[in-house]
Design a protein around this motif. Structure first.
Motif, PDB file in Angstrom:
ATOM      1  N   GLU A 249       8.091  10.781  -6.460  1.00 49.89           N
ATOM      2  CA  GLU A 249       7.446  11.750  -5.597  1.00 49.89           C
ATOM      3  C   GLU A 249       8.215  13.047  -5.519  1.00 49.89           C
ATOM      4  O   GLU A 249       7.638  14.113  -5.339  1.00 49.89           O
ATOM      5  CB  GLU A 249       7.307  11.172  -4.199  1.00 49.89           C
ATOM      6  CG  GLU A 249       6.604  12.132  -3.320  1.00 49.89           C
ATOM      7  CD  GLU A 249       6.473  11.607  -1.941  1.00 49.89           C
ATOM      8  OE1 GLU A 249       6.204  10.403  -1.838  1.00 49.89           O
ATOM      9  OE2 GLU A 249       6.660  12.376  -1.006  1.00 49.89           O
TER      10      GLU A 249
ATOM     11  N   TYR B 266       4.500   4.960   8.235  1.00 50.10           N
ATOM     12  CA  TYR B 266       3.721   3.886   7.616  1.00 50.10           C
ATOM     13  C   TYR B 266       4.630   2.781   7.125  1.00 50.10           C
ATOM     14  O   TYR B 266       4.320   1.591   7.267  1.00 50.10           O
ATOM     15  CB  TYR B 266       2.881   4.428   6.456  1.00 50.10           C
ATOM     16  CG  TYR B 266       2.100   3.333   5.799  1.00 50.10           C
ATOM     17  CD1 TYR B 266       2.573   2.695   4.671  1.00 50.10           C
ATOM     18  CD2 TYR B 266       0.908   2.898   6.347  1.00 50.10           C
ATOM     19  CE1 TYR B 266       1.869   1.663   4.103  1.00 50.10           C
ATOM     20  CE2 TYR B 266       0.202   1.882   5.781  1.00 50.10           C
ATOM     21  CZ  TYR B 266       0.688   1.253   4.656  1.00 50.10           C
ATOM     22  OH  TYR B 266      -0.003   0.226   4.106  1.00 50.10           O
ATOM     23  N   VAL B 267       5.761   3.139   6.511  1.00 48.60           N
ATOM     24  CA  VAL B 267       6.686   2.113   6.008  1.00 48.60           C
ATOM     25  C   VAL B 267       7.202   1.265   7.170  1.00 48.60           C
ATOM     26  O   VAL B 267       7.284   0.032   7.067  1.00 48.60           O
ATOM     27  CB  VAL B 267       7.845   2.772   5.234  1.00 48.60           C
ATOM     28  CG1 VAL B 267       8.893   1.757   4.851  1.00 48.60           C
ATOM     29  CG2 VAL B 267       7.318   3.453   3.992  1.00 48.60           C
TER      30      VAL B 267
ATOM     31  N   ILE C 227       0.428  11.828  -0.461  1.00 50.09           N
ATOM     32  CA  ILE C 227       1.331  12.939  -0.164  1.00 50.09           C
ATOM     33  C   ILE C 227       1.353  13.932  -1.306  1.00 50.09           C
ATOM     34  O   ILE C 227       1.482  15.149  -1.090  1.00 50.09           O
ATOM     35  CB  ILE C 227       2.732  12.394   0.145  1.00 50.09           C
ATOM     36  CG1 ILE C 227       2.703  11.677   1.475  1.00 50.09           C
ATOM     37  CG2 ILE C 227       3.733  13.508   0.199  1.00 50.09           C
ATOM     38  CD1 ILE C 227       4.033  11.289   1.966  1.00 50.09           C
TER      39      ILE C 227
ATOM     40  N   VAL D  41      -0.040   5.510  -0.289  1.00 52.03           N
ATOM     41  CA  VAL D  41       0.293   6.550   0.698  1.00 52.03           C
ATOM     42  C   VAL D  41       1.093   7.666   0.033  1.00 52.03           C
ATOM     43  O   VAL D  41       0.890   8.856   0.306  1.00 52.03           O
ATOM     44  CB  VAL D  41       1.063   5.929   1.877  1.00 52.03           C
ATOM     45  CG1 VAL D  41       1.441   6.980   2.888  1.00 52.03           C
ATOM     46  CG2 VAL D  41       0.231   4.869   2.550  1.00 52.03           C
ATOM     47  N   MET D  42       1.982   7.286  -0.890  1.00 54.49           N
ATOM     48  CA  MET D  42       2.766   8.319  -1.566  1.00 54.49           C
ATOM     49  C   MET D  42       1.898   9.165  -2.481  1.00 54.49           C
ATOM     50  O   MET D  42       2.146  10.367  -2.621  1.00 54.49           O
ATOM     51  CB  MET D  42       3.884   7.662  -2.365  1.00 54.49           C
ATOM     52  CG  MET D  42       4.953   7.105  -1.471  1.00 54.49           C
ATOM     53  SD  MET D  42       6.381   6.647  -2.406  1.00 54.49           S
ATOM     54  CE  MET D  42       7.659   7.013  -1.262  1.00 54.49           C
TER      55      MET D  42
ATOM     56  N   ALA E 100       4.351  15.509   6.706  1.00 51.75           N
ATOM     57  CA  ALA E 100       3.672  14.540   5.837  1.00 51.75           C
ATOM     58  C   ALA E 100       4.617  13.403   5.477  1.00 51.75           C
ATOM     59  O   ALA E 100       4.219  12.224   5.468  1.00 51.75           O
ATOM     60  CB  ALA E 100       3.175  15.237   4.564  1.00 51.75           C
TER      61      ALA E 100
ATOM     62  N   MET F 270      -2.723  11.151   7.886  1.00 48.22           N
ATOM     63  CA  MET F 270      -2.351  11.795   6.632  1.00 48.22           C
ATOM     64  C   MET F 270      -3.254  12.961   6.322  1.00 48.22           C
ATOM     65  O   MET F 270      -2.835  13.926   5.689  1.00 48.22           O
ATOM     66  CB  MET F 270      -2.401  10.757   5.491  1.00 48.22           C
ATOM     67  CG  MET F 270      -1.893  11.283   4.188  1.00 48.22           C
ATOM     68  SD  MET F 270      -0.232  11.888   4.265  1.00 48.22           S
ATOM     69  CE  MET F 270       0.642  10.378   4.067  1.00 48.22           C
TER      70      MET F 270
ATOM     71  N   LEU G 135       0.816  -1.215   0.000  1.00 44.69           N
ATOM     72  CA  LEU G 135       0.000   0.000   0.000  1.00 44.69           C
ATOM     73  C   LEU G 135       0.846   1.260   0.000  1.00 44.69           C
ATOM     74  O   LEU G 135       0.304   2.359   0.023  1.00 44.69           O
ATOM     75  CB  LEU G 135      -0.925   0.017   1.213  1.00 44.69           C
ATOM     76  CG  LEU G 135      -2.227  -0.719   1.050  1.00 44.69           C
ATOM     77  CD1 LEU G 135      -2.952  -0.792   2.352  1.00 44.69           C
ATOM     78  CD2 LEU G 135      -3.085   0.001   0.046  1.00 44.69           C
ATOM     79  N   ILE G 136       2.174   1.099  -0.013  1.00 44.62           N
ATOM     80  CA  ILE G 136       3.038   2.276   0.022  1.00 44.62           C
ATOM     81  C   ILE G 136       2.828   3.209  -1.168  1.00 44.62           C
ATOM     82  O   ILE G 136       2.820   4.432  -0.977  1.00 44.62           O
ATOM     83  CB  ILE G 136       4.504   1.838   0.183  1.00 44.62           C
ATOM     84  CG1 ILE G 136       4.694   1.336   1.614  1.00 44.62           C
ATOM     85  CG2 ILE G 136       5.463   2.952  -0.105  1.00 44.62           C
ATOM     86  CD1 ILE G 136       6.037   0.784   1.899  1.00 44.62           C
TER      87      ILE G 136
ATOM     88  N   LEU H 286       4.613   9.257   6.260  1.00 44.27           N
ATOM     89  CA  LEU H 286       4.917   8.210   5.272  1.00 44.27           C
ATOM     90  C   LEU H 286       5.956   7.239   5.814  1.00 44.27           C
ATOM     91  O   LEU H 286       5.802   6.022   5.705  1.00 44.27           O
ATOM     92  CB  LEU H 286       5.421   8.854   3.979  1.00 44.27           C
ATOM     93  CG  LEU H 286       6.029   7.873   2.969  1.00 44.27           C
ATOM     94  CD1 LEU H 286       4.962   7.051   2.321  1.00 44.27           C
ATOM     95  CD2 LEU H 286       6.822   8.617   1.924  1.00 44.27           C
TER      96      LEU H 286
END
Lengths: 161, 94
Positions: A139, B69-70, A62, A58-59, B62, B31, A54-55, B66
């Protein structure tokens, strides 16, 4: 109203706000959806890998946050009772567009990379580090747009009407 | 007498584990709230109204979310690999 601060100057400022928010969100939506397709495919075979895969999602989030921050930044300096110069309007349009379109590019890259790498992660677990590296580079494209937007915003100075 | 965990109804191999869902909801809320909260919070209390620095703080926080989360995703995979498989249900009654 003088020549330097016409009444239609905030049009450009708000166009910059809109460009920042909507274009970066389009990029983030594409990134989320394209990566989500790959995650759905991976999840049917190896559900324990879902949290790691799911990374990309999430990016992409952002990227939308970058657009949100620039939109809030620009809109906080436009008000009905403050003088607003046409120069500031053009700068805000440029800043918002820079952030928005780079966010669109970054989200597009994150989506395609996330989809392909997440599908490959199913078979080869060492591709995870490569995926994270590519996603970070994708990103950073959005971050460049945000940096340009911030630098442009600081060059407004005092609004002289 | 029938244990829900032993019959596999709440086992990690099937269905949705509640802990995963709570983590995802937590990160979704983080987030959404942390960057804009940092922007407005640091605008007046840390940077004396300088919008550039508070925008940079929002971006940094932010990215911290992230990274968090990782880290959580890696921990979860490590926990999944080290927990033993649930015992097989044996029918005691004849």
């Amino acid at each position: 109203m003088s020549e330097l601060c016409p009444p239609w100057a905030p049009f450009f400022g708000f166009a910059g706000v809109t460009a920042a928010m909507t274009m970066s969100t389009v990029g983030a939506a594409y990134g989320t959806s394209k990566a989500g397709i790959g995650i759905a495919g991976l999840g049917t075979f190896r559900p324990e890998l879902i949290m790691k895969s799911l990374i990309p999602v999430v990016m992409s989030g952002i990227i939308a946050v970058y657009g949100l921050v620039v939109a809030v930044l620009i809109s906080s300096s436009i008000g009905p009772n403050q003088p607003y110069s046409l120069f500031a309007g053009f700068i805000h349009l440029a800043a918002g567009s820079a952030c928005g379109f780079t966010g669109l590019a970054a989200g597009y890259a994150i989506g395609i990379v996330g989809d392909a790498c997440v599908r490959a992660y199913l078979n080869e677990s060492r591709i995870f580090v490569a995926m994270v590296l590519i996603l970070i580079f994708a990103e950073v494209l959005g971050l460049y747009g945000l940096i340009v937007a911030l630098i442009l915003n600081t060059s407004i100075g005092d609004m002289v009407c | 007498m029938v244990n829900a965990v032993a019959t596999g109804k709440m086992a990690p191999q099937q269905g949705v584990q509640p802990a995963v869902l709570y983590k995802l909801i937590l990160f979704a809320i983080l987030m959404a709230v942390v960057p804009i909260g940092t922007y407005f919070g640091s605008l007046n209390y840390m940077w004396n109204g300088s919008t550039t620095y508070s925008a940079i703080s929002a971006v940094v926080t932010a990215n911290i979310v992230l990274v968090g989360y990782v880290v959580v995703a890696f921990e979860e995979e490590a926990a999944y690999n080290t927990t033993p498989a649930p015992p097989l249900l044996r029918k005691k009654e004849q």
